[in-house]
Enzyme design. Sequence first.
Site, PDB file in Angstrom:
ATOM      1  CB  THR A  72      23.955  43.480  22.784  1.00 54.96           C
ATOM      2  OG1 THR A  72      23.567  44.846  22.756  1.00 54.96           O
ATOM      3  CG2 THR A  72      25.468  43.384  22.728  1.00 54.96           C
ATOM      4  CB  THR A  73      22.812  38.546  23.986  1.00 56.26           C
ATOM      5  OG1 THR A  73      23.079  39.423  25.090  1.00 56.26           O
ATOM      6  CG2 THR A  73      23.342  37.169  24.321  1.00 56.26           C
ATOM      7  CE1 TYR A  86      33.044  55.608  14.432  1.00 49.39           C
ATOM      8  CE2 TYR A  86      31.522  56.846  13.065  1.00 49.39           C
ATOM      9  CZ  TYR A  86      32.812  56.493  13.403  1.00 49.39           C
ATOM     10  OH  TYR A  86      33.866  57.029  12.716  1.00 49.39           O
ATOM     11  CE1 TYR A 135      21.499  47.525  26.630  1.00 47.96           C
ATOM     12  CE2 TYR A 135      21.221  46.758  24.375  1.00 47.96           C
ATOM     13  CZ  TYR A 135      21.861  46.676  25.586  1.00 47.96           C
ATOM     14  OH  TYR A 135      22.882  45.758  25.770  1.00 47.96           O
ATOM     15  NE  ARG A 143      28.259  45.467  23.014  1.00 47.16           N
ATOM     16  CZ  ARG A 143      28.609  44.183  22.889  1.00 47.16           C
ATOM     17  NH1 ARG A 143      28.620  43.391  23.944  1.00 47.16           N
ATOM     18  NH2 ARG A 143      28.954  43.697  21.726  1.00 47.16           N
ATOM     19  CE  LYS A 150      19.960  44.849  28.421  1.00 49.40           C
ATOM     20  NZ  LYS A 150      20.320  44.013  27.255  1.00 49.40           N
ATOM     21  CB  ILE A 198      16.914  42.677  29.521  1.00 48.68           C
ATOM     22  CG1 ILE A 198      15.483  43.247  29.591  1.00 48.68           C
ATOM     23  CG2 ILE A 198      17.189  42.094  28.138  1.00 48.68           C
ATOM     24  CD1 ILE A 198      15.214  44.387  28.619  1.00 48.68           C
TER      25      ILE A 198
END
Length: 296
Positions: free
Chosen positions: A46-47, A109, A135, A140, A164, A206
């Site tokens: 994501t980052t 989504y 994850y 999100r 995560k 993480i």
Amino acid sequence: MAIFTGAGVAIVTPMKENGDVNFDKLGEMIDFQVENSTDCIVICGTTGEASTLTHDEHIEAIKYAVDKVAGRIPVVAGTGSNCTETALYLSREAQKGGADGLLIVTPYYNKATQKGLITHFTDLAKTVDLPIILYNVPSRTGCNIEPETVAFLNKNVDNIIGIKEASGNISQVAKVARLTEGTMDIYSGNDDEIAPIMALGGKGVISVLSNIAPRQTHDIVMAFLDGDIKKCTSLQLKALDLMNALFCEVNPIPVKTAMNLMGMEAGPLRKPLTPMEPAHVEVLKKAMVEYGLKLA
């Protein structure tokens, strides 16, 4: 055996002003991380703005990170997608590129059912020989991996070995820990939850914070592992204002801003992400200076 124990950096993807990936800067950032005790490079998460990378850029970034790290620490590649076939493709390419493990986010989504998540992650795990870290970041993705689903996957799919956890729900993390009885490597996906998740048997974090404070983040985890819970808690709380400032706008807007403020040249964001609001920049600057980070 865990892919890593300690602090893995959810590393940003630096960009040039024209929007291209800046691989030279990425190399400098990887060296900075390795030299400052980071325990794992997590690329294209994501980052790392993976959702706006082309497939070619995504694969190139993974291969570049593997080559640059050159075996000094593990490299975990983010290969998740809301499309199972796309995730299969990226996962196969990451394995070809030499990644040590995969970080695979829940499909976003689509809002898959728990049955759908089991099918998705099982298909991915059967496609590669690499260990996989699930994850879970429902804020999100709109999709939560229930603890029972995590336990089922861990028990029935050999190479699904970690998670995560970024749900923000410590009770859920505790249930995962109870149901998996130490067979699931749990990593905090939120910097402000390192200590409590370590207390539940976590392997580390993480981290977003690691982009600008790698040694300090590593030290939070190592203090716990060394049995100094008081020190771990103290280090965690000392960084709390900065951790919060790094999420005063959606990640990775603040952390890229922070890196630029430190002269690390992370570059611009890819749209639809936009530059940080001036008032938030001041909040971030204040937190950075108070934490002891030097601005350029």
